[in-house]
Design an enzyme around this catalytic site. Structure first.
Site, PDB file in Angstrom:
ATOM      1  CD  GLU A  56      -2.377   3.270  -5.568  1.00  0.00           C
ATOM      2  OE1 GLU A  56      -1.093   2.987  -5.195  1.00  0.00           O
ATOM      3  OE2 GLU A  56      -3.330   2.219  -5.945  1.00  0.00           O
ATOM      4  CG  HIS A  64      -2.775  -1.044  -6.916  1.00  0.00           C
ATOM      5  ND1 HIS A  64      -2.623  -0.292  -5.691  1.00  0.00           N
ATOM      6  CD2 HIS A  64      -2.700  -2.211  -6.593  1.00  0.00           C
ATOM      7  CE1 HIS A  64      -3.344  -0.877  -4.941  1.00  0.00           C
ATOM      8  NE2 HIS A  64      -3.180  -2.357  -5.156  1.00  0.00           N
ATOM      9  CG  ASP A 102       1.845  -3.201  -8.268  1.00  0.00           C
ATOM     10  OD1 ASP A 102       1.577  -2.554  -9.524  1.00  0.00           O
ATOM     11  OD2 ASP A 102       1.027  -3.622  -7.727  1.00  0.00           O
ATOM     12  NE  ARG A 107      -4.261  -1.509  -0.033  1.00  0.00           N
ATOM     13  CZ  ARG A 107      -4.309  -2.437  -1.125  1.00  0.00           C
ATOM     14  NH1 ARG A 107      -3.320  -2.713  -1.798  1.00  0.00           N
ATOM     15  NH2 ARG A 107      -5.345  -3.150  -0.857  1.00  0.00           N
TER      16      ARG A 107
HETATM   17  P1  NAD Z   1      -1.609 -11.046   5.195  1.00  0.00           P
HETATM   18  O1  NAD Z   1      -2.646 -10.288   6.334  1.00  0.00           O
HETATM   19  O2  NAD Z   1      -1.875 -12.318   4.657  1.00  0.00           O
HETATM   20  O3  NAD Z   1      -0.051 -10.627   5.761  1.00  0.00           O
HETATM   21  C1  NAD Z   1       0.479  -9.584   6.052  1.00  0.00           C
HETATM   22  C2  NAD Z   1       1.310  -9.777   7.099  1.00  0.00           C
HETATM   23  O4  NAD Z   1       1.890  -8.611   7.708  1.00  0.00           O
HETATM   24  C3  NAD Z   1       0.877 -10.572   8.443  1.00  0.00           C
HETATM   25  O5  NAD Z   1       1.872 -11.891   8.563  1.00  0.00           O
HETATM   26  C4  NAD Z   1       1.195  -9.726   9.562  1.00  0.00           C
HETATM   27  O6  NAD Z   1       1.646 -10.424  10.990  1.00  0.00           O
HETATM   28  C5  NAD Z   1       2.266  -8.823   9.136  1.00  0.00           C
HETATM   29  N1  NAD Z   1       2.384  -7.571   9.829  1.00  0.00           N
HETATM   30  C6  NAD Z   1       1.542  -6.740  10.306  1.00  0.00           C
HETATM   31  N2  NAD Z   1       1.926  -5.552  10.837  1.00  0.00           N
HETATM   32  C7  NAD Z   1       3.280  -5.816  10.618  1.00  0.00           C
HETATM   33  C8  NAD Z   1       4.372  -5.016  11.105  1.00  0.00           C
HETATM   34  N3  NAD Z   1       4.064  -3.637  11.413  1.00  0.00           N
HETATM   35  N4  NAD Z   1       5.905  -5.298  10.814  1.00  0.00           N
HETATM   36  C9  NAD Z   1       5.815  -6.743  10.060  1.00  0.00           C
HETATM   37  N5  NAD Z   1       5.025  -7.245   9.755  1.00  0.00           N
HETATM   38  C10 NAD Z   1       3.664  -6.755  10.048  1.00  0.00           C
HETATM   39  O7  NAD Z   1      -1.873  -9.821   3.775  1.00  0.00           O
HETATM   40  P2  NAD Z   1      -1.475  -9.968   2.349  1.00  0.00           P
HETATM   41  O8  NAD Z   1      -2.865 -10.545   1.822  1.00  0.00           O
HETATM   42  O9  NAD Z   1      -0.271 -10.924   2.312  1.00  0.00           O
HETATM   43  O10 NAD Z   1      -1.219  -8.470   1.754  1.00  0.00           O
HETATM   44  C11 NAD Z   1      -0.196  -7.802   2.057  1.00  0.00           C
HETATM   45  C12 NAD Z   1      -0.315  -6.354   1.368  1.00  0.00           C
HETATM   46  O11 NAD Z   1      -0.405  -6.608  -0.025  1.00  0.00           O
HETATM   47  C13 NAD Z   1      -1.366  -5.649   2.059  1.00  0.00           C
HETATM   48  O12 NAD Z   1      -1.002  -4.318   2.151  1.00  0.00           O
HETATM   49  C14 NAD Z   1      -2.453  -5.582   0.795  1.00  0.00           C
HETATM   50  O13 NAD Z   1      -3.277  -4.506   0.851  1.00  0.00           O
HETATM   51  C15 NAD Z   1      -1.380  -5.775  -0.185  1.00  0.00           C
HETATM   52  N6  NAD Z   1      -1.972  -6.210  -1.771  1.00  0.00           N
HETATM   53  C16 NAD Z   1      -1.454  -5.674  -2.732  1.00  0.00           C
HETATM   54  C17 NAD Z   1      -2.065  -5.797  -3.959  1.00  0.00           C
HETATM   55  C18 NAD Z   1      -1.308  -5.315  -5.357  1.00  0.00           C
HETATM   56  O14 NAD Z   1      -2.328  -5.392  -6.369  1.00  0.00           O
HETATM   57  N7  NAD Z   1      -0.371  -4.679  -5.312  1.00  0.00           N
HETATM   58  C19 NAD Z   1      -2.735  -7.031  -4.119  1.00  0.00           C
HETATM   59  C20 NAD Z   1      -3.390  -7.489  -2.804  1.00  0.00           C
HETATM   60  C21 NAD Z   1      -2.767  -7.214  -1.794  1.00  0.00           C
END
Ligand code: NAD
Length: 330
Positions: free
Chosen positions: A264, A296, A259, A235
């Site tokens: 954005e 994105h 990305d 994000r």
């Molecule tokens: P998820 O919830 O499965 O994993 C997130 C991880 O981050 C968890 O293991 C959590 O414990 C950890 N975490 C939380 N706070 C933390 C901190 N302060 N320091 C270190 N680790 C921490 O989430 P996900 O489905 O893997 O998604 C991850 C990111 O990807 C999100 O921000 C989501 O919005 C983004 N995303 C982007 C796209 C894209 O198109 N670029 C698509 C889907 C998701």
């Protein structure tokens, strides 16, 4: 026949939607409009509803209207459900569901592509080629198996990134308050200062919340190696954009791939050619040959789009048949 209306449908979703409708013998109609007070009447006569939009739905009247029309659920075919007024949904007997994971591989494979472009200096090579400069100086690369990849947030997507780079022979370290035993053979957990100091590639995969807003700030960038690359496919606001630009300009890090970027909304997913794009930071980053920018599109693969369609429509069917969805968010 049971009927479902899907709002905000893009042309690339149609194939999966029609395949699901045929396989389940359910009528699925689509509109490219978002759900809102102006479009809620379109749902009259349908049994089920699926939405996917950025525009928030705060108005309690909208949920009352859905109830009046006999709707039992409000299904999102995306992960984020912050646009929904959950209290109003609950008061009107609407079960809200989302798609918590559609394809972690989609984002992680974009990260792989970005990392390989950065490590092989392909942005710099392309910038030179555009001027018919085919020299080699400065383009010597490291090999990926000799590098350490540091993953901040090894959840669904971060774990997939870890497995890809481990398979390529890289050393993988991660910082995450949650330690997953199933990743024991893939990565080592370290604290954040150690990760920033050791990693050749720092890639962020946390959610955006108060603990991660500007997690990558001037101090974090300063702690990275001058030869290291930063990737943000999570994000935008997790990275302090002016601090990133400064770190790149002062060569405190070697390059970056984004990305997603602060501000954005209204830019990514739109054709703004011929207009002035209202995001100076994005313009500055785009002009740097050691920065990869993508709009994105991490999630945007055929497998992920099909999963978003299928999981959401399966949830509607389950709820209409009186069952319980494991994706209920309220
Ligand atoms: P998820 O919830 O499965 O994993 C997130 C991880 O981050 C968890 O293991 C959590 O414990 C950890 N975490 C939380 N706070 C933390 C901190 N302060 N320091 C270190 N680790 C921490 O989430 P996900 O489905 O893997 O998604 C991850 C990111 O990807 C999100 O921000 C989501 O919005 C983004 N995303 C982007 C796209 C894209 O198109 N670029 C698509 C889907 C998701």
């Amino acid at each position: 026949m049971t009927s479902i209306l899907m709002y905000s449908v893009r042309p690339d979703e149609q194939e999966a939607i029609q395949a699901w409708a045929q396989a389940n013998d359910i009528q699925v109609d689509t509109t490219n409009h978002d759900l809102g007070m102006k479009t809620v009447d379109m749902i009259k006569g349908y049994d089920g509803i699926v939405i996917q939009q950025h525009a928030a739905l705060p108005e309690p009247e909208l949920y009352q209207r859905l109830k009046e029309y006999g709707l039992k659920q409000l299904t999102l075919r995306i992960t984020g459900y912050d646009i929904v007024n959950l209290q109003a949904a609950r008061e009107n007997g609407l079960v809200v569901t989302n798609v918590p994971a559609y394809s972690p591989r989609s984002v992680s494979e974009l990260v792989l592509a970005q990392v390989m472009r950065l490590v092989r200096h392909l942005g710099e090579a392309s910038a030179r080629e555009a001027k018919d400069d085919y020299t080699w100086a400065g383009l010597q690369a490291h090999e990926i198996h000799n590098l350490t990849v540091g993953i901040i947030g090894a959840g669904k997507i971060g774990s997939a990134v870890a497995r890809i780079f481990r398979a390529l022979g890289s050393t993988v370290i991660a910082n995450d308050p949650v330690h997953r035993p199933e990743l024991a053979d893939t990565l080592d957990y370290v604290d954040l200062p150690t990760l920033l100091q050791r990693a050749d590639i720092v890639t962020v995969h946390t959610p955006l919340d108060e603990t991660t807003h500007h997690l990558i700030n001037a101090q974090a960038l300063e702690a990275m190696k001058p030869s290291a690359f930063l990737i943000n496919a999570a994000r935008g606001p997790i990275v302090d954009t002016p601090a990133l630009i400064k770190a790149l300009q002062t060569k405190s890090i070697a390059g970056a791939a984004i990305d997603t970027i602060e501000g954005e909304a209204g830019i990514f997913e739109n054709d703004l050619s011929g207009t002035k794009v209202d995001n100076q930071a994005l313009e500055t980053l785009k002009a740097m040959p050691n920065v990869e920018v993508s709009p994105h599109i991490g999630f945007y693969t055929d497998a992920a789009v099909t999963a978003m369609v299928n999981i959401s429509l399966n949830d509607v069917k389950t709820i209409l048949e009186g069952g319980t969805s494991e994706h209920q968010v309220d």
